[in-house]
Design an enzyme around this catalytic site. Structure first.
Site, PDB file in Angstrom:
ATOM      1  N   GLN A  84      16.646  -0.946  -2.802  1.00 19.01           N
ATOM      2  CA  GLN A  84      17.498  -2.095  -3.124  1.00 19.01           C
ATOM      3  C   GLN A  84      16.754  -2.824  -4.245  1.00 19.01           C
ATOM      4  O   GLN A  84      15.777  -3.530  -3.990  1.00 19.01           O
ATOM      5  CB  GLN A  84      17.720  -2.947  -1.886  1.00 19.01           C
ATOM      6  CG  GLN A  84      18.244  -2.092  -0.720  1.00 19.01           C
ATOM      7  CD  GLN A  84      19.023  -2.860   0.324  1.00 19.01           C
ATOM      8  OE1 GLN A  84      20.242  -2.751   0.407  1.00 19.01           O
ATOM      9  NE2 GLN A  84      18.316  -3.636   1.116  1.00 19.01           N
ATOM     10  N   GLY A  90      20.692  -6.295  -2.629  1.00 16.11           N
ATOM     11  CA  GLY A  90      20.258  -6.477  -1.242  1.00 16.11           C
ATOM     12  C   GLY A  90      18.769  -6.658  -1.055  1.00 16.11           C
ATOM     13  O   GLY A  90      18.284  -6.789   0.069  1.00 16.11           O
ATOM     14  N   GLN A  91      18.008  -6.680  -2.145  1.00 17.23           N
ATOM     15  CA  GLN A  91      16.544  -6.826  -2.013  1.00 17.23           C
ATOM     16  C   GLN A  91      16.185  -8.236  -1.542  1.00 17.23           C
ATOM     17  O   GLN A  91      16.648  -9.219  -2.115  1.00 17.23           O
ATOM     18  CB  GLN A  91      15.872  -6.551  -3.374  1.00 17.23           C
ATOM     19  CG  GLN A  91      14.352  -6.614  -3.325  1.00 17.23           C
ATOM     20  CD  GLN A  91      13.708  -6.303  -4.688  1.00 17.23           C
ATOM     21  OE1 GLN A  91      14.390  -6.256  -5.713  1.00 17.23           O
ATOM     22  NE2 GLN A  91      12.408  -6.095  -4.682  1.00 17.23           N
ATOM     23  N   HIS A  95       9.006  -7.147  -3.896  1.00 17.21           N
ATOM     24  CA  HIS A  95       7.939  -6.153  -4.068  1.00 17.21           C
ATOM     25  C   HIS A  95       8.650  -4.816  -3.885  1.00 17.21           C
ATOM     26  O   HIS A  95       9.218  -4.571  -2.812  1.00 17.21           O
ATOM     27  CB  HIS A  95       6.870  -6.404  -2.984  1.00 17.21           C
ATOM     28  CG  HIS A  95       5.685  -5.503  -3.030  1.00 17.21           C
ATOM     29  ND1 HIS A  95       4.463  -5.879  -2.493  1.00 17.21           N
ATOM     30  CD2 HIS A  95       5.513  -4.245  -3.491  1.00 17.21           C
ATOM     31  CE1 HIS A  95       3.591  -4.886  -2.647  1.00 17.21           C
ATOM     32  NE2 HIS A  95       4.212  -3.885  -3.243  1.00 17.21           N
ATOM     33  N   HIS A  97      10.081  -1.465  -2.873  1.00 16.25           N
ATOM     34  CA  HIS A  97       9.846  -0.654  -1.668  1.00 16.25           C
ATOM     35  C   HIS A  97      10.977   0.344  -1.511  1.00 16.25           C
ATOM     36  O   HIS A  97      12.135   0.035  -1.769  1.00 16.25           O
ATOM     37  CB  HIS A  97       9.713  -1.519  -0.411  1.00 16.25           C
ATOM     38  CG  HIS A  97      10.797  -2.527  -0.242  1.00 16.25           C
ATOM     39  ND1 HIS A  97      10.836  -3.712  -0.946  1.00 16.25           N
ATOM     40  CD2 HIS A  97      11.901  -2.522   0.530  1.00 16.25           C
ATOM     41  CE1 HIS A  97      11.901  -4.391  -0.601  1.00 16.25           C
ATOM     42  NE2 HIS A  97      12.580  -3.696   0.281  1.00 16.25           N
ATOM     43  N   HIS A  99      13.130   2.524   1.049  1.00 19.27           N
ATOM     44  CA  HIS A  99      13.529   2.672   2.451  1.00 19.27           C
ATOM     45  C   HIS A  99      13.686   4.159   2.744  1.00 19.27           C
ATOM     46  O   HIS A  99      14.378   4.876   2.005  1.00 19.27           O
ATOM     47  CB  HIS A  99      14.887   2.017   2.705  1.00 19.27           C
ATOM     48  CG  HIS A  99      14.899   0.532   2.581  1.00 19.27           C
ATOM     49  ND1 HIS A  99      14.849  -0.311   3.672  1.00 19.27           N
ATOM     50  CD2 HIS A  99      14.953  -0.284   1.494  1.00 19.27           C
ATOM     51  CE1 HIS A  99      14.892  -1.574   3.262  1.00 19.27           C
ATOM     52  NE2 HIS A  99      14.960  -1.594   1.942  1.00 19.27           N
TER      53      HIS A  99
END
Ligand code: AMW
Length: 150
Positions: A84, A90-91, A95, A97, A99
């Site tokens: 995201q 949707g973040q 930082h 990442h 999923h």
């Protein structure tokens, strides 16, 4: 290393199950599915475009290893791998990442519902400490996953 940084948060080493020179993988406090884990670069870059080529390479090589492990460990047959990238996507944690979510037949009635759940699972009333897993639970899962990387 005794603690890790994930955005503004400090992450205990007990929930981190794999690391390389440039990336680390941790278990999720609010997994959308069993085995929903996260892979991050050590450097707390906010957006995917901010990563250097060597960080992208390491992040994806690490994601590939981690994804293979969680698919096996959680007896899944497929994977959803997703970033995201930015708040409108949707973040919530600033930082980068990845999923990683082990998938099985029938885990959602509609396959792409997973993206609705990813959008929803760590926001508003869903993101409250009472809905997070216990640190003990997370540490147990991380210890189980660590064994695959020895
Ligand atoms: W994002 O909505 O920013 O793409 O995803 C953030 C992810 O990080 C969510 O899956 C959320 O549950 C997880 N998360 C946030 N803080 C922590 C934490 N301290 N430990 C483990 N997982 C976390």
């Amino acid at each position: 290393m005794s603690t890790y940084r994930f955005g503004q948060q400090i992450i205990k080493s007990s929930v981190v199950f794999f690391q390389t020179e440039l990336s680390f993988a941790l278990v999720n406090r609010k997994p959308v599915l069993p085995g929903h884990v996260l892979v991050c670069p050590f450097r707390p870059a906010e957006r995917f475009r901010d990563l250097k080529p060597e960080e992208v390479a390491d992040l994806f090589q690490t994601t590939q290893k981690v994804a293979d492990v969680v698919e096996k460990h959680f007896n899944a047959t497929s994977l959803t791998i997703s970033i995201q990238d930015g708040p409108e996507a949707g973040q919530t944690v600033k930082h980068v990442h990845v999923h990683v979510l082990p998938r099985k037949a029938g885990d959602f009635d509609r396959n792409d519902k997973i993206y609705d759940e990813l959008q929803r699972h760590d926001k508003g009333t869903e993101d409250v400490p009472t809905k997070w897993r216990s640190e003990e639970d997370m540490a147990t899962e991380a210890a189980d996953l660590k064994k695959y990387f020895i």
